[in-house]
Design an enzyme around this catalytic site. Structure first.
Site, PDB file in Angstrom:
ATOM      1  N   ARG A  33      18.679  -2.174 -10.913  1.00 45.65           N
ATOM      2  CA  ARG A  33      18.922  -3.534 -10.614  1.00 45.65           C
ATOM      3  C   ARG A  33      20.334  -3.951 -11.250  1.00 45.65           C
ATOM      4  O   ARG A  33      21.171  -4.495 -10.599  1.00 45.65           O
ATOM      5  CB  ARG A  33      18.047  -4.408 -11.501  1.00 45.65           C
ATOM      6  N   GLU A 177      -3.275  -3.460  -9.271  1.00 45.93           N
ATOM      7  CA  GLU A 177      -2.186  -3.445  -8.036  1.00 45.93           C
ATOM      8  C   GLU A 177      -2.070  -2.151  -7.374  1.00 45.93           C
ATOM      9  O   GLU A 177      -1.468  -1.351  -7.840  1.00 45.93           O
ATOM     10  CB  GLU A 177      -0.734  -3.820  -8.595  1.00 45.93           C
ATOM     11  N   LYS A 219      -3.503  -7.953  -7.242  1.00 47.13           N
ATOM     12  CA  LYS A 219      -2.210  -7.814  -6.874  1.00 47.13           C
ATOM     13  C   LYS A 219      -2.004  -6.840  -5.903  1.00 47.13           C
ATOM     14  O   LYS A 219      -2.136  -5.722  -5.907  1.00 47.13           O
ATOM     15  CB  LYS A 219      -1.026  -7.699  -8.171  1.00 47.13           C
ATOM     16  N   SER A 261       6.575  -8.562  -3.749  1.00 44.84           N
ATOM     17  CA  SER A 261       7.448  -8.860  -2.824  1.00 44.84           C
ATOM     18  C   SER A 261       7.971  -7.396  -2.012  1.00 44.84           C
ATOM     19  O   SER A 261       8.300  -7.391  -0.867  1.00 44.84           O
ATOM     20  CB  SER A 261       8.749  -9.678  -3.071  1.00 44.84           C
ATOM     21  N   GLY A 262       7.770  -6.316  -2.905  1.00 42.39           N
ATOM     22  CA  GLY A 262       7.878  -5.056  -2.177  1.00 42.39           C
ATOM     23  C   GLY A 262       9.147  -4.712  -1.345  1.00 42.39           C
ATOM     24  O   GLY A 262       9.377  -3.662  -0.850  1.00 42.39           O
ATOM     25  N   GLY A 263      10.218  -5.406  -1.576  1.00 43.14           N
ATOM     26  CA  GLY A 263      11.584  -5.344  -0.902  1.00 43.14           C
ATOM     27  C   GLY A 263      11.790  -6.238   0.341  1.00 43.14           C
ATOM     28  O   GLY A 263      12.810  -6.092   0.997  1.00 43.14           O
ATOM     29  N   ARG A 293      11.381  -8.763  -7.561  1.00 40.04           N
ATOM     30  CA  ARG A 293      12.756  -8.805  -6.841  1.00 40.04           C
ATOM     31  C   ARG A 293      12.876 -10.373  -6.178  1.00 40.04           C
ATOM     32  O   ARG A 293      13.952 -10.837  -6.252  1.00 40.04           O
ATOM     33  CB  ARG A 293      13.190  -7.824  -5.803  1.00 40.04           C
TER      34      ARG A 293
HETATM   35  P1  13P Z   1       8.418  -6.717  -6.471  1.00 37.22           P
HETATM   36  O1  13P Z   1       7.959  -8.331  -6.204  1.00 37.22           O
HETATM   37  O2  13P Z   1       9.889  -6.455  -6.549  1.00 37.22           O
HETATM   38  O3  13P Z   1       7.899  -5.823  -5.315  1.00 37.22           O
HETATM   39  O4  13P Z   1       7.943  -6.238  -8.034  1.00 37.22           O
HETATM   40  C1  13P Z   1       6.586  -6.764  -8.220  1.00 37.22           C
HETATM   41  C2  13P Z   1       6.143  -5.891  -9.340  1.00 37.22           C
HETATM   42  O5  13P Z   1       5.428  -6.246 -10.275  1.00 37.22           O
HETATM   43  C3  13P Z   1       5.830  -4.299  -8.694  1.00 37.22           C
HETATM   44  O6  13P Z   1       4.906  -3.858  -9.308  1.00 37.22           O
END
Ligand code: 13P
Length: 340
Positions: A33, A177, A219, A261-263, A293
């Protein structure tokens, strides 16, 4: 912590109009990042960045908790206040990422197994003493020609259940998650199938290991087209397919569901969450956010590693937090983006 306290924490994590800010990037990930703003990833630079995220004035209106990393939970603000104390003083719950990362899954090309169970009981006791109220463990599920295999899904959900049990024993709310990655060329239908397979396996594993789902936060990924798929599902399709999958596969007594959010771009992640809540006001659980992100990107770019930009960076974070807070109640609209 008593059962009542676990319940209180879980409910507070997904209180109306609030969500989680994930700032738990591992050292290699935060370096990636920082590379985007050409800023060196030293311990002090990482501390300075997390300081501005944690002490953002007004953040507590929209953020219920922040997920920290092992290094971060031991650091302090520039005036020497431990980050955990600063968060608690502002009514934000400290959380902690406790897995030690996704490693290659033996005998299974292109698949990952998340590690971190060894010594976890002792680590949780320490994190609890440092103020952690909830924890996070991320499993990675990869969509490909021959993946995910049942073996990979089973191994990952078994580990998630073992982690969840240790958390509840320690009086810490587990955020479980399982992330179905979106970095492939699959259709939204394929993402639905794999997300369903994963959630079914997860809740079966939690049940087998006597995990109390009333004290567990899910999550998850949204049901979405792979990034490289030529046909991208629109916002309403993503919202509809995601909600359909969750209603079918997640127990109603779970206190809440949050998304990664995953990208996705920051605005799209907000629009998807908003569409889900706007179209489905009567779901059994609150649907909220736990973005990394999608909350941090505009803030990180505005900061660019410069002290003189801290105020602008914090405003950018507050703006995204506010938009996502509205998305939790289905009251976000695109005009809010141009309002600032
Ligand atoms: P992102 O929202 O960037 O995907 O990250 C969330 C997260 O904690 C992934 O484990």
């Amino acid at each position: 912590m008593s059962a009542a306290e676990l319940e209180t924490t879980a409910k507070a994590m997904v209180a109306k109009g609030k969500g989680i800010l994930a700032i738990d990037e591992s050292t290699p990930t935060i370096k990636k990042r920082f590379d985007t703003i050409d800023f060196e990833s030293t311990e002090q630079n990482r501390r300075a960045y997390r300081d501005l995220l944690i002490t953002n004035p007004g953040g507590n209106r929209f953020i219920s908790g922040m997920i920290l990393y092992d290094e971060t939970i031991r650091q302090a603000t520039s005036d020497g206040t431990p980050f955990t104390k600063s968060l608690i003083d502002h009514g934000i719950m400290p959380g902690i990422k406790v897995d030690t990362g996704a490693k290659d899954f033996a005998l299974h090309t292109n698949e990952k197994i998340t590690e971190g169970l060894d010594g976890l009981r002792d680590r949780l006791a320490e994190y609890k003493s440092l103020g952690a109220k909830f924890a996070k463990w991320r499993a990675v599920i990869t969509i490909g020609g021959n993946t995910p295999t049942q073996a990979c899904v089973e191994a990952n959900v078994h580990a998630l259940a073992r982690y969840a049990g240790l958390c509840q024993e320690a009086g810490i709310v587990p955020m479980v998650e399982p992330e179905v990655l979106m970095d492939a060329d699959n259709t939204i239908e394929r993402c639905y199938e794999v997300t369903e397979m994963t959630l079914l396996a997860l809740f079966s594993a939690l049940k087998k290991q006597d995990i109390n789902v009333e004290h567990t936060i899910l999550k998850t990924n949204m049901v979405i087209s792979g990034k490289q798929c030529s046909k991208q599902a629109n916002i309403q399709e993503v919202a509809d397919q995601t909600v359909r999958c969750l209603v079918k596969n997640v127990p109603a007594k779970l206190p809440g569901i949050v998304f990664l959010s995953g990208g996705q771009s920051p605005k799209l992640a907000t629009a998807h969450l908003n569409a889900m809540n706007a179209s489905n006001p009567e779901l059994p659980w609150p649907l909220s956010f736990s973005y990394g992100r999608a909350l941090q990107e505009p803030c990180l770019s505005a900061w660019a590693g410069k002290e003189s930009n801290i105020e602008e960076a914090q405003k950018a974070l507050l703006h995204r937090s506010k938009c996502n807070s509205h998305a939790c109640t289905g009251t976000y609209n695109a005009d809010m983006e141009s309002a600032t």
